[in-house]
Design a protein around this motif. Structure first.
Motif, PDB file in Angstrom:
ATOM      1  N   ARG A   3      16.174  -4.589  -7.808  1.00  0.00           N
ATOM      2  CA  ARG A   3      15.414  -5.615  -7.090  1.00  0.00           C
ATOM      3  C   ARG A   3      14.686  -5.040  -5.877  1.00  0.00           C
ATOM      4  O   ARG A   3      13.688  -5.601  -5.429  1.00  0.00           O
ATOM      5  CB  ARG A   3      16.358  -6.729  -6.632  1.00  0.00           C
ATOM      6  CG  ARG A   3      17.015  -7.492  -7.776  1.00  0.00           C
ATOM      7  CD  ARG A   3      17.897  -8.608  -7.238  1.00  0.00           C
ATOM      8  NE  ARG A   3      18.556  -9.329  -8.329  1.00  0.00           N
ATOM      9  CZ  ARG A   3      19.382 -10.360  -8.144  1.00  0.00           C
ATOM     10  NH1 ARG A   3      19.652 -10.774  -6.911  1.00  0.00           N
ATOM     11  NH2 ARG A   3      19.938 -10.958  -9.178  1.00  0.00           N
ATOM     12  N   ASP A   4      15.200  -3.941  -5.342  1.00  0.00           N
ATOM     13  CA  ASP A   4      14.567  -3.290  -4.198  1.00  0.00           C
ATOM     14  C   ASP A   4      13.445  -2.402  -4.721  1.00  0.00           C
ATOM     15  O   ASP A   4      13.677  -1.290  -5.199  1.00  0.00           O
ATOM     16  CB  ASP A   4      15.611  -2.469  -3.436  1.00  0.00           C
ATOM     17  CG  ASP A   4      15.068  -1.846  -2.159  1.00  0.00           C
ATOM     18  OD1 ASP A   4      13.843  -1.647  -2.059  1.00  0.00           O
ATOM     19  OD2 ASP A   4      15.880  -1.532  -1.261  1.00  0.00           O
ATOM     20  N   VAL A   5      12.219  -2.873  -4.612  1.00  0.00           N
ATOM     21  CA  VAL A   5      11.089  -2.165  -5.214  1.00  0.00           C
ATOM     22  C   VAL A   5      10.886  -0.800  -4.567  1.00  0.00           C
ATOM     23  O   VAL A   5      10.594   0.186  -5.252  1.00  0.00           O
ATOM     24  CB  VAL A   5       9.807  -3.019  -5.113  1.00  0.00           C
ATOM     25  CG1 VAL A   5       8.619  -2.249  -5.693  1.00  0.00           C
ATOM     26  CG2 VAL A   5       9.985  -4.345  -5.839  1.00  0.00           C
ATOM     27  N   THR A   6      11.054  -0.714  -3.256  1.00  0.00           N
ATOM     28  CA  THR A   6      10.878   0.576  -2.587  1.00  0.00           C
ATOM     29  C   THR A   6      11.901   1.594  -3.086  1.00  0.00           C
ATOM     30  O   THR A   6      11.572   2.759  -3.351  1.00  0.00           O
ATOM     31  CB  THR A   6      11.000   0.412  -1.061  1.00  0.00           C
ATOM     32  OG1 THR A   6       9.962  -0.463  -0.599  1.00  0.00           O
ATOM     33  CG2 THR A   6      10.874   1.757  -0.357  1.00  0.00           C
ATOM     34  N   ALA A   7      13.153   1.172  -3.257  1.00  0.00           N
ATOM     35  CA  ALA A   7      14.195   2.083  -3.760  1.00  0.00           C
ATOM     36  C   ALA A   7      13.873   2.528  -5.181  1.00  0.00           C
ATOM     37  O   ALA A   7      14.091   3.695  -5.537  1.00  0.00           O
ATOM     38  CB  ALA A   7      15.555   1.394  -3.706  1.00  0.00           C
ATOM     39  N   VAL A   8      13.347   1.620  -5.985  1.00  0.00           N
ATOM     40  CA  VAL A   8      12.983   1.981  -7.355  1.00  0.00           C
ATOM     41  C   VAL A   8      11.830   2.981  -7.333  1.00  0.00           C
ATOM     42  O   VAL A   8      11.825   3.965  -8.081  1.00  0.00           O
ATOM     43  CB  VAL A   8      12.613   0.723  -8.162  1.00  0.00           C
ATOM     44  CG1 VAL A   8      12.084   1.116  -9.540  1.00  0.00           C
ATOM     45  CG2 VAL A   8      13.824  -0.191  -8.307  1.00  0.00           C
ATOM     46  N   CYS A   9      10.842   2.770  -6.456  1.00  0.00           N
ATOM     47  CA  CYS A   9       9.722   3.709  -6.355  1.00  0.00           C
ATOM     48  C   CYS A   9      10.200   5.102  -5.962  1.00  0.00           C
ATOM     49  O   CYS A   9       9.702   6.114  -6.463  1.00  0.00           O
ATOM     50  CB  CYS A   9       8.701   3.210  -5.341  1.00  0.00           C
ATOM     51  SG  CYS A   9       7.769   1.737  -5.830  1.00  0.00           S
ATOM     52  N   ARG A  10      11.170   5.150  -5.050  1.00  0.00           N
ATOM     53  CA  ARG A  10      11.684   6.453  -4.595  1.00  0.00           C
ATOM     54  C   ARG A  10      12.396   7.215  -5.711  1.00  0.00           C
ATOM     55  O   ARG A  10      12.564   8.430  -5.620  1.00  0.00           O
ATOM     56  CB  ARG A  10      12.637   6.242  -3.416  1.00  0.00           C
ATOM     57  CG  ARG A  10      11.941   5.844  -2.122  1.00  0.00           C
ATOM     58  CD  ARG A  10      12.930   5.752  -0.988  1.00  0.00           C
ATOM     59  NE  ARG A  10      12.265   5.352   0.251  1.00  0.00           N
ATOM     60  CZ  ARG A  10      12.722   4.444   1.094  1.00  0.00           C
ATOM     61  NH1 ARG A  10      13.881   3.825   0.843  1.00  0.00           N
ATOM     62  NH2 ARG A  10      12.060   4.144   2.196  1.00  0.00           N
ATOM     63  N   THR A  48       0.833  -1.212   0.000  1.00  0.00           N
ATOM     64  CA  THR A  48       0.000   0.000   0.000  1.00  0.00           C
ATOM     65  C   THR A  48       0.861   1.252   0.000  1.00  0.00           C
ATOM     66  O   THR A  48       0.601   2.209  -0.746  1.00  0.00           O
ATOM     67  CB  THR A  48      -0.922   0.004   1.233  1.00  0.00           C
ATOM     68  OG1 THR A  48      -1.768  -1.151   1.191  1.00  0.00           O
ATOM     69  CG2 THR A  48      -1.783   1.252   1.256  1.00  0.00           C
ATOM     70  N   SER A  49       1.904   1.277   0.794  1.00  0.00           N
ATOM     71  CA  SER A  49       2.760   2.475   0.858  1.00  0.00           C
ATOM     72  C   SER A  49       3.514   2.688  -0.447  1.00  0.00           C
ATOM     73  O   SER A  49       3.710   3.835  -0.889  1.00  0.00           O
ATOM     74  CB  SER A  49       3.750   2.360   2.021  1.00  0.00           C
ATOM     75  OG  SER A  49       4.607   1.238   1.862  1.00  0.00           O
ATOM     76  N   GLN A  50       3.939   1.612  -1.093  1.00  0.00           N
ATOM     77  CA  GLN A  50       4.623   1.747  -2.377  1.00  0.00           C
ATOM     78  C   GLN A  50       3.676   2.310  -3.425  1.00  0.00           C
ATOM     79  O   GLN A  50       4.048   3.211  -4.199  1.00  0.00           O
ATOM     80  CB  GLN A  50       5.175   0.387  -2.817  1.00  0.00           C
ATOM     81  CG  GLN A  50       6.361  -0.098  -2.015  1.00  0.00           C
ATOM     82  CD  GLN A  50       6.716  -1.546  -2.310  1.00  0.00           C
ATOM     83  OE1 GLN A  50       5.917  -2.293  -2.896  1.00  0.00           O
ATOM     84  NE2 GLN A  50       7.911  -1.966  -1.900  1.00  0.00           N
ATOM     85  N   VAL A  72       3.880   5.883  -5.622  1.00  0.00           N
ATOM     86  CA  VAL A  72       3.807   5.974  -7.086  1.00  0.00           C
ATOM     87  C   VAL A  72       2.696   6.919  -7.506  1.00  0.00           C
ATOM     88  O   VAL A  72       2.892   7.809  -8.350  1.00  0.00           O
ATOM     89  CB  VAL A  72       3.590   4.574  -7.701  1.00  0.00           C
ATOM     90  CG1 VAL A  72       3.351   4.689  -9.202  1.00  0.00           C
ATOM     91  CG2 VAL A  72       4.781   3.674  -7.418  1.00  0.00           C
ATOM     92  N   THR A  73       1.528   6.768  -6.900  1.00  0.00           N
ATOM     93  CA  THR A  73       0.376   7.599  -7.266  1.00  0.00           C
ATOM     94  C   THR A  73       0.621   9.064  -6.936  1.00  0.00           C
ATOM     95  O   THR A  73       0.296   9.958  -7.735  1.00  0.00           O
ATOM     96  CB  THR A  73      -0.883   7.095  -6.542  1.00  0.00           C
ATOM     97  OG1 THR A  73      -1.108   5.717  -6.875  1.00  0.00           O
ATOM     98  CG2 THR A  73      -2.098   7.920  -6.938  1.00  0.00           C
ATOM     99  N   ALA A  74       1.209   9.328  -5.768  1.00  0.00           N
ATOM    100  CA  ALA A  74       1.449  10.709  -5.345  1.00  0.00           C
ATOM    101  C   ALA A  74       2.401  11.427  -6.279  1.00  0.00           C
ATOM    102  O   ALA A  74       2.343  12.658  -6.415  1.00  0.00           O
ATOM    103  CB  ALA A  74       1.998  10.729  -3.918  1.00  0.00           C
TER     104      ALA A  74
END
Length: 527
Positions: free
Chosen positions: A498-505, A451-453, A457-459
């Protein structure tokens, strides 16, 4: 002619585009899709009627898809079937056939077309956007700056009335060709890469069937190099290197042209051949020493000239427009930092230089050496197929990746996907990836987002595409040991990992406008 007075209010536009060729119209269209107003200024009211460019690759075709004219372009183009290297008698030295089915970009690897028809499509498409205007019969006399933070000033003259006026703009795009006034205005100079060849270009229409192999024929001859290609159901193009003592005047009539084109037209009566154009061109290799001053930018032939041996001249300008339009949009709206605009030349100049070098190498390999060179080619070219991977390389139109920059985060291993275009497959909903992503950033991932990821992305205005197991997108990511990738508006990969959160950031904040082109691009597509 009276220049404008201080009492005459200046017309203001966010982006003034100088030059209404394919590059200028593409840039204005892309800006309009983002809701940025633009004004295209051109010396002529109508499309130049004579054919020039005749080839574009799948990457540039993909840009046409973003502009919203891919379906219409399909109706006026034909996939190219490959390349034959032939001698002066048309004996085949080597043949490289090309599959005409869509590539990973979603379109044929190479397509032949008539430039005036494409330009008409692009101008008709621009009329769909009320925030973009084309104004012909206007000569831009100069572009000046009144200091940082102030609008740029364009002094223009109506070529019909002779009256001069002033237009101000936040940005100016110099898409005004090889003799660019905008290039002069920013103090840029063309660097000559030491290639100048005079060629004769012949366009002929006929309903007669020439019964030739339906691909490009490259005549490899040191005395008289040449090229033949079919560009439409009834349209044909020849290009021949002129000898030192020759000029276009020597080939003003069809009987003289027959001395050159006879190997392809044997058995065809002169009455069945209609000469559309015979022109002399000097093929040059040049690149501007800088492409920007402040908020004035050079695009297309104003920034670089590519010899036509690999058919990348017009396409390079469309790549420029695709690279720059979203960056100007983000900076203009305050979403992206001003330094973002530095990446335009940082990314596009090395890419353009690489393509010019490739064209030079191909041109010299096919035309240099006189009779000695011709003899060497007759020995070497028939054996090219023995070189591992060369056949695929010649028919593969993929261009090199963008170098590392603030908007390309390349990591080890260097053979990653950052800087490359992402694939453009048809998704399970029948829409190609480009249509699903729209005009903004995208996140492609094989993992379900938390949810946070997803909120992150949406924001930031991006869209998420989940790569289904076994799908083309999943195979693309998995082949590079990646779980997720950030895709830029121009479809180059900003970052993957591979780190999805890092990619989102890594996603910048960028809110694309909804536009009619999104609807056109999102229509179901078939492979």
């Amino acid at each position: 002619m009276t220049p404008p007075t201080n009492k005459t209010p200046a017309e203001h536009v966010s982006v003034a585009v100088v030059g209404g060729g394919p590059t200028g119209i593409a840039a204005a269209t892309l800006l309009a899709q983002y809701g940025v107003d633009s004004l295209v200024l051109d010396r002529w009211p109508h499309v130049y009627p004579q054919p020039r460019a005749v080839h574009l690759d799948d990457e540039v075709y993909r840009i046409l898809g973003r502009l919203g004219v891919a379906q219409e372009f399909a109706d006026i183009s034909r996939p190219a079937r490959g390349l034959r290297l032939v001698d002066r008698n048309l004996a085949v030295l080597a043949e490289f056939q090309r599959d005409t089915s869509p590539t990973s970009n979603g379109f044929p690897a190479a397509s032949m077309f008539d430039q005036p028809e494409l330009e008409e499509l692009l101008r008709q498409n621009l009329r769909r956007y009320p925030n973009a205007e084309f104004r012909g019969d206007v000569e831009v006399l100069n572009v000046t700056s009144n200091g940082a933070g102030n609008p740029l000033r364009l002094r223009v003259r109506n070529r019909m009335s002779g009256l001069e006026s002033l237009i101000t703009a936040d940005y100016v795009l110099g898409c005004d060709g090889a003799n660019s006034m905008v290039r002069t205005a920013i103090g840029a100079r063309m660097r000559n890469l030491k290639f100048d060849q005079r060629w004769l270009v012949i366009d002929i229409a006929t309903d007669a069937e020439l019964n030739q192999w339906d691909g490009v024929h490259q005549v490899c001859d040191g005395d008289r190099a040449g090229t033949y290609m079919r560009i439409g159901p009834t349209r044909y193009r020849w290009e021949f290197q002129l000898l030192d003592h020759e000029s276009v005047d020597d080939y003003a009539a069809l009987p003289a042209l027959q001395r050159l084109i006879a190997p392809w037209t044997r058995g065809i009566e002169d009455a069945d051949l209609r000469v559309i154009r015979v022109a002399e061109y000097t093929f040059r290799a040049q690149i501007a020493d800088h492409w920007r001053r402040g908020n004035v930018f050079l695009l297309g032939d104003a920034a670089h000239l590519t010899p036509p041996f690999i058919g990348q001249g017009m396409g390079a300008g469309l790549r420029d427009a695709m690279n720059l339009a979203w960056k100007i949009t983000g900076v203009h709206r305050g979403e992206l930092p001003p330094a973002t605009l530095d990446s335009y030349e940082d990314e596009r100049r090395p890419h353009a230089r690489h393509m010019i070098s490739l064209a030079l190498n191909v041109g010299r390999a096919m035309t240099s050496g006189g009779r000695v060179g011709t003899a060497v080619r007759s020995l070497v070219l028939p054996r090219l197929h023995l070189i591992p991977g060369l056949r695929a390389k010649i028919t593969d139109s993929q261009t090199p990746p963008l170098r590392s920059s603030t908007l390309v985060h390349r990591t080890l291993p260097t053979r990653g996907i950052a800087g490359h275009l992402c694939p453009n497959p048809v998704l399970d909903n029948g829409v190609r990836l480009d249509g699903e992503l729209g005009g903004g950033f995208g996140l492609i991932t094989t993992a379900a987002l938390t949810t946070s990821q997803q909120e992150m992305v949406t924001a930031r205005g991006a869209r998420t595409v989940r790569a289904a197991p076994g799908s083309a997108l999943a195979r693309w990511l998995e082949s590079h040991q990646k779980t997720a990738a950030v895709v830029r508006p121009d479809r180059a990969v900003l970052m993957a990992g591979r780190d999805v959160t890092a990619v989102c950031r890594a996603l910048p904040h960028f809110l694309p406008e909804q536009s009619p082109a999104r609807t056109a691009a999102a229509q179901p597509q078939k492979d």
